[in-house]
Each structure stands twice: as structure tokens, then as C-alpha cells.
Write a protein that holds these residues in place. Structure first.
Motif: not given
Length: 225
Positions: A2-3, A125-131
Motif C-alpha cells: 500500500p505504501f 503482472a497484477k501488482n505492476y498493473g496496480m502500480l
């Protein structure tokens, strides 16, 4: 995680906030519209060139000392940078500050490395998409806020951007854990901080060279506007 999302959001917001008012601020140092255009181009180029050369340096430093200190120092540097920009009284001062801003803003590369450290391959892929979503959201909210504030006072958006960065730095100091274990750290070597060598190594990866050209031309088209 989250940070890091908040960090990228605030980083992009702080950059977006000043986008509508930076030409106006530069115009206060110039005698003509043509001078303002040239000055704005120089300020943007100074920022980008500094970012190009500093990103590999910050990445290598984070490999040696950890992601946390580099991220926090980057946020602190950005906060100070925005305050000094607002207080600049000469164009050369603003140009120098933009160089410093480009250097510390390269901590986006370290944020990406942090995500890679804490993410399983199946979730990457999901986390980089959120980024990427935070990146875009920051550029949506930032210019809107900057335009509204800049209509009142051309310096206010810079003070707001600086405050957001410093608040995020304080927040991160208390909640951000280190992501890079001691046994995975690497020594700092000058050859690894040469951006041209990094680009050459990327070309050795199958399919990456084409992707580099596509992304580079896309970004060039955006900034030509």
C-alpha cells in the motif's frame, strides 16, 4: 505494497500539480512568449536528462543499501525541491532545481524494484498493473488540483506538492519495511550505473528492443504536445 502505491500516486500527483503552472512561473523570468517556450523546454529537458542519468545510480544504491533508505531520501529530496522551486527568484535557480528534481524523482525505478522484491511471480503482472493505475490516477488528479490552485497563486501548487512528498516521507519512515534481504544485496559498481550500458544490456533480451522503441516513441509523442 500500500505504501508503494501511495508513493507512486503522490509522486505523480506532485509532478502533475505543477504541470499547468510551471510555464506561468517560468514566464515571470522571461520578457516574451518565445522566451517562456524556450525556458519551459529547457526546464523539462534538464529534469529528464537528470532522471535518465540518476535512475541507474539510485537503483544500484538500493541494491547495496536497501530500497527503504533510497525511497525515503528520494521523497525528502522531492519535497525540498518543490519548496525551493516555489522560492526561486532567477531562471538559473529554477533550472538548477529542476536538475535536482529529476535526479531524486528517479526513485520510481526503486519503487518498481520494491514491488518485484515483495511480489510472487504469479502476482507480478497484477501488482505492476496496480502500480500503473496509480501512475495514471496521479496524472489525472494532479493537473486538476494544480490548475485550481495556480489560478489563485502560481506558487501554491509547488508548496502543495512539497507538502505531499514530505508527508509521504514521514509516513514511510514509520510504516515502510525493508524489502531487500541482506544476502541478496550487491556491491556498487560504476559500470552498472552507466545508463547507456544498461540500454545495451536490455537489447540483449529477446523482444525487449522493440518494446523499448515503442515506449520511447510513445513518450516522445506525448511530450511533443
Amino acid at each position: 505494497m500500500p505504501f508503494i502505491m501511495v508513493t507512486v500516486l503522490l509522486d505523480m500527483m506532485s509532478i502533475g500539480i505543477i504541470a499547468p503552472v510551471l510555464p506561468k512561473l517560468i514566464g515571470t523570468f522571461m520578457d516574451s512568449g518565445a522566451g517562456t517556450s524556450i525556458g519551459y523546454g529547457a526546464a523539462q529537458a534538464a529534469f529528464a536528462i537528470a532522471q535518465f542519468f540518476s535512475a541507474p545510480v539510485l537503483g544500484a544504491l538500493s541494491d547495496k543499501y536497501g530500497r527503504r533508505p533510497v525511497l525515503l531520501l528520494g521523497l525528502l529530496g522531492m519535497g525540498v525541491n518543490f519548496f525551493v522551486t516555489a522560492l526561486a527568484t532567477q531562471f538559473w535557480m529554477l533550472l538548477a532545481v529542476r536538475v535536482m528534481g529529476g535526479a531524486v524523482c528517479a526513485n520510481i525505478a526503486v519503487a518498481n524494484a520494491y514491488v518485484a522484491d515483495i511480489t510472487q511471480p504469479k502476482d507480478r503482472a497484477k501488482n505492476y498493473g496496480m502500480l500503473g493505475a496509480m501512475f495514471g490516477l496521479g496524472f489525472i488528479l494532479g493537473p486538476v488540483m494544480g490548475g485550481l490552485l495556480g489560478d489563485k497563486n502560481v506558487h501554491w501548487p509547488f508548496f502543495l506538492s512539497g507538502a505531499l512528498c514530505l508527508l509521504n516521507c514521514v509516513y514511510g519512515y514509520f510504516v515502510l519495511p525493508e524489502s531487500l534481504a541482506l544476502d541478496k544485496r550487491r556491491e556498487f559498481h560504476l559500470v552498472r550505473v552507466n545508463p547507456f550500458s544498461s540500454l545495451a544490456r536490455l537489447r540483449e533480451l529477446k523482444g525487449v528492443e522493440t518494446l523499448m522503441w515503442v515506449m520511447g516513441l510513445s513518450i516522445l509523442a506525448q511530450f511533443c504536445l
